[in-house]
Design a protein around this motif. Structure first.
Motif, PDB file in Angstrom:
ATOM      1  N   MET A   6      59.225 -65.079   9.270  1.00  0.00           N
ATOM      2  CA  MET A   6      58.434 -65.020  10.496  1.00  0.00           C
ATOM      3  C   MET A   6      57.283 -64.038  10.369  1.00  0.00           C
ATOM      4  N   HIS A   7      56.169 -64.399  10.975  1.00  0.00           N
ATOM      5  CA  HIS A   7      55.044 -63.482  11.119  1.00  0.00           C
ATOM      6  C   HIS A   7      54.810 -63.337  12.619  1.00  0.00           C
ATOM      7  N   LEU A   8      55.331 -62.264  13.201  1.00  0.00           N
ATOM      8  CA  LEU A   8      55.200 -62.096  14.642  1.00  0.00           C
ATOM      9  C   LEU A   8      53.821 -61.584  15.033  1.00  0.00           C
ATOM     10  N   SER A   9      53.065 -61.186  14.065  1.00  0.00           N
ATOM     11  CA  SER A   9      51.641 -60.939  14.275  1.00  0.00           C
ATOM     12  C   SER A   9      50.953 -61.213  12.946  1.00  0.00           C
ATOM     13  N   SER A  10      49.663 -61.029  12.882  1.00  0.00           N
ATOM     14  CA  SER A  10      48.922 -61.489  11.711  1.00  0.00           C
ATOM     15  C   SER A  10      49.296 -60.787  10.424  1.00  0.00           C
ATOM     16  N   ASP A  11      49.787 -59.534  10.499  1.00  0.00           N
ATOM     17  CA  ASP A  11      50.034 -58.796   9.266  1.00  0.00           C
ATOM     18  C   ASP A  11      51.437 -58.205   9.201  1.00  0.00           C
ATOM     19  N   SER A  12      52.378 -58.743   9.970  1.00  0.00           N
ATOM     20  CA  SER A  12      53.698 -58.129  10.042  1.00  0.00           C
ATOM     21  C   SER A  12      54.811 -59.130   9.784  1.00  0.00           C
ATOM     22  N   LEU A  13      55.786 -58.709   8.987  1.00  0.00           N
ATOM     23  CA  LEU A  13      57.000 -59.471   8.786  1.00  0.00           C
ATOM     24  C   LEU A  13      58.141 -58.821   9.570  1.00  0.00           C
ATOM     25  N   VAL A  14      59.299 -59.468   9.550  1.00  0.00           N
ATOM     26  CA  VAL A  14      60.437 -59.004  10.346  1.00  0.00           C
ATOM     27  C   VAL A  14      61.665 -58.886   9.469  1.00  0.00           C
ATOM     28  N   CYS A  15      62.489 -57.874   9.729  1.00  0.00           N
ATOM     29  CA  CYS A  15      63.841 -57.866   9.194  1.00  0.00           C
ATOM     30  C   CYS A  15      64.787 -57.499  10.333  1.00  0.00           C
ATOM     31  N   HIS A  16      66.076 -57.770  10.146  1.00  0.00           N
ATOM     32  CA  HIS A  16      67.046 -57.567  11.219  1.00  0.00           C
ATOM     33  C   HIS A  16      67.372 -56.095  11.401  1.00  0.00           C
ATOM     34  N   GLY A  17      67.790 -55.429  10.339  1.00  0.00           N
ATOM     35  CA  GLY A  17      68.037 -53.994  10.390  1.00  0.00           C
ATOM     36  C   GLY A  17      69.466 -53.575  10.674  1.00  0.00           C
ATOM     37  N   ASP A  18      70.357 -54.531  11.034  1.00  0.00           N
ATOM     38  CA  ASP A  18      71.737 -54.136  11.347  1.00  0.00           C
ATOM     39  C   ASP A  18      72.699 -55.301  11.121  1.00  0.00           C
ATOM     40  N   ILE A  19      72.634 -55.905   9.946  1.00  0.00           N
ATOM     41  CA  ILE A  19      73.535 -57.010   9.624  1.00  0.00           C
ATOM     42  C   ILE A  19      74.927 -56.458   9.320  1.00  0.00           C
ATOM     43  N   LYS A  20      75.916 -56.988  10.025  1.00  0.00           N
ATOM     44  CA  LYS A  20      77.317 -56.598   9.846  1.00  0.00           C
ATOM     45  C   LYS A  20      78.173 -57.683  10.502  1.00  0.00           C
ATOM     46  N   PRO A  21      79.470 -57.753  10.182  1.00  0.00           N
ATOM     47  CA  PRO A  21      80.317 -58.814  10.743  1.00  0.00           C
ATOM     48  C   PRO A  21      80.345 -58.836  12.277  1.00  0.00           C
ATOM     49  N   ALA A  22      80.246 -57.683  12.911  1.00  0.00           N
ATOM     50  CA  ALA A  22      80.271 -57.638  14.375  1.00  0.00           C
ATOM     51  C   ALA A  22      79.031 -58.270  14.999  1.00  0.00           C
ATOM     52  N   ASN A  23      77.951 -58.432  14.226  1.00  0.00           N
ATOM     53  CA  ASN A  23      76.729 -59.058  14.722  1.00  0.00           C
ATOM     54  C   ASN A  23      76.594 -60.510  14.272  1.00  0.00           C
ATOM     55  N   ILE A  24      77.701 -61.086  13.813  1.00  0.00           N
ATOM     56  CA  ILE A  24      77.731 -62.502  13.452  1.00  0.00           C
ATOM     57  C   ILE A  24      78.788 -63.178  14.324  1.00  0.00           C
ATOM     58  N   LEU A  25      78.343 -64.016  15.243  1.00  0.00           N
ATOM     59  CA  LEU A  25      79.252 -64.690  16.160  1.00  0.00           C
ATOM     60  C   LEU A  25      79.640 -66.061  15.619  1.00  0.00           C
ATOM     61  N   LEU A  26      80.797 -66.536  16.038  1.00  0.00           N
ATOM     62  CA  LEU A  26      81.274 -67.864  15.653  1.00  0.00           C
ATOM     63  C   LEU A  26      81.474 -68.690  16.914  1.00  0.00           C
ATOM     64  N   ASP A  27      80.819 -69.856  16.974  1.00  0.00           N
ATOM     65  CA  ASP A  27      80.984 -70.693  18.162  1.00  0.00           C
ATOM     66  C   ASP A  27      82.186 -71.623  17.994  1.00  0.00           C
ATOM     67  N   TYR A  28      82.365 -72.529  18.956  1.00  0.00           N
ATOM     68  CA  TYR A  28      83.540 -73.380  18.972  1.00  0.00           C
ATOM     69  C   TYR A  28      83.633 -74.270  17.740  1.00  0.00           C
ATOM     70  N   ASN A  29      82.477 -74.618  17.162  1.00  0.00           N
ATOM     71  CA  ASN A  29      82.447 -75.435  15.947  1.00  0.00           C
ATOM     72  C   ASN A  29      82.430 -74.584  14.676  1.00  0.00           C
ATOM     73  N   LEU A  30      82.664 -73.284  14.847  1.00  0.00           N
ATOM     74  CA  LEU A  30      82.646 -72.330  13.727  1.00  0.00           C
ATOM     75  C   LEU A  30      81.277 -72.228  13.061  1.00  0.00           C
ATOM     76  N   THR A  31      80.243 -72.501  13.819  1.00  0.00           N
ATOM     77  CA  THR A  31      78.892 -72.249  13.342  1.00  0.00           C
ATOM     78  C   THR A  31      78.583 -70.776  13.557  1.00  0.00           C
ATOM     79  N   ALA A  32      78.176 -70.097  12.499  1.00  0.00           N
ATOM     80  CA  ALA A  32      77.838 -68.678  12.605  1.00  0.00           C
ATOM     81  C   ALA A  32      76.457 -68.519  13.221  1.00  0.00           C
TER      82      ALA A  32
END
Length: 337
Positions: free
Chosen positions: A154-180
């Motif tokens: 993603m480029h949220l502006s003309s010269d900037s990229l994005v990273c998440h900054g806090d990837i961990k199991p608690a920030n990964i949800l699983l829905d009814y179809n087990l889609t993360a």
């Protein structure tokens, strides 16, 4: 409600005098709620469910008691830029928690997202004894990796990229179809002027944090790659990366360097002869992600490609239909918990 500083127009979030735009894609289905709407949806903020990096999260109801949503209220009203970044990220990818609507009030910033009822990956791995076959674990890893690959592009502006900054199991949800689905982009960072940002205000979960970011404040998309490597390791070991004074990452790296003891780290449930080749390849990929030399870590699109290859090999060459197959297997083990 007329927005003074920020407004939604024709698929873009516009900030200030239109100098910066955050693409939201087709926003016809994204609702602009009033403050009264938010109070009604949350029953006056009656049901708190947790806190994210920048906000408090409440369970809410759209039209009836069965139409659940997650309502995130930013703790500070001066975080409009961060709010717009997070809203943009949430709106466009199947493996990112879906944005339903937003409210920008006089003092509150509020985001309404889909409610994921099956809990997070941390609970699934470590707070129950349910059987989780290897194909499900790879499917979860693929979905998370695809979400990260998406936000890194993603480029949220003309010269900037994005990273998440806090990837961990608690920030990964699983829905009814087990889609993360990845959530909590409140810590996501714009990497202004390119692909690196230096900061003295380091935030995130230390156990999963890139050591380079922790020690030097250097944040890049490859910081997420390190954190993902830690999550991938947890998926195949079914152990936390840090338990007391024992570091799973340290033990894993030592086993890789010595060329022995690696198989003993795999979860016994999946460490059978038919899986051992795929587990070894997955472990090697995790080791690439966990390299201390940040420039030698792979990009997330490389990680996605290889995880898909592992899944295909595991299935005897079948294309990845893991979301359907995994749900059937998992449901037989779990029932309708």
């Amino acid at each position: 409600m007329e927005l003074m500083e920020n407004r939604l127009i024709a698929g873009h979030l516009v900030h200030g005098n239109d100098k910066v735009k955050w693409t939201l894609g087709d926003n016809n289905h994204i609702k602009n709620f009033t403050e009264d709407d938010i109070e009604r949806i949350t029953r006056n903020y009656r049901f708190p469910v947790g806190k994210g990096g920048f906000g408090e999260v409440y369970r809410g109801f759209l039209d009836d008691e069965h139409d659940l949503v997650a309502v995130k209220r930013y703790i500070r009203g001066d975080l409009r830029e961060e709010f717009l970044e997070e809203a943009s990220i949430h709106s466009n990818h199947k493996n990112v928690v879906r944005l339903i609507g937003y409210c920008i009030g006089e003092s509150d910033l509020t985001m309404v997202n889909e409610y994921i009822s099956k809990g997070n990956l941390d609970d699934t791995l470590h707070r129950n004894n349910v059987s989780i076959p290897l194909d499900i674990r790879l499917g979860i890893a693929i979905a998370c990796a695809e979400a990260l690959s998406y936000i890194h592009s993603m480029h949220l502006s003309s010269d900037s990229l994005v990273c998440h900054g806090d990837i961990k199991p608690a920030n990964i949800l699983l829905d009814y179809n087990l889609t993360a689905k990845v959530l909590d982009f409140g810590l996501s960072r714009l990497l202004s002027g390119g692909i690196t940002r230096y900061t003295s205000n380091v935030k995130g979960s230390i156990d999963y944090m890139d050591p380079i970011y922790l020690q030097e404040g250097r944040l890049t998309p490859r910081s997420d790659v390190y954190s993902f490597g830690a999550v991938l390791l947890e998926l195949i070991a079914r152990r936390r990366v840090k338990e007391g004074n024992v570091s799973l990452i340290g033990t894993f790296c030592k086993a890789c360097a010595e060329g022995k003891g690696l198989r003993e780290l795999f979860d016994a449930e999946i460490a059978n002869e038919s899986n051992v080749k795929i587990l070894g390849e997955t472990a090697r990929l995790a080791a690439e992600c966990l390299r201390l030399d940040i420039d030698k870590r792979p990009r997330m699109d490389y990680v996605v490609k290889h995880l898909r290859m592992f899944w295909k090999d595991l299935q005897g060459g079948q294309d990845i239909g893991w979301h359907k197959k995994s749900f059937g297997i998992f449901k037989r083990h779990v029932g309708d918990k």
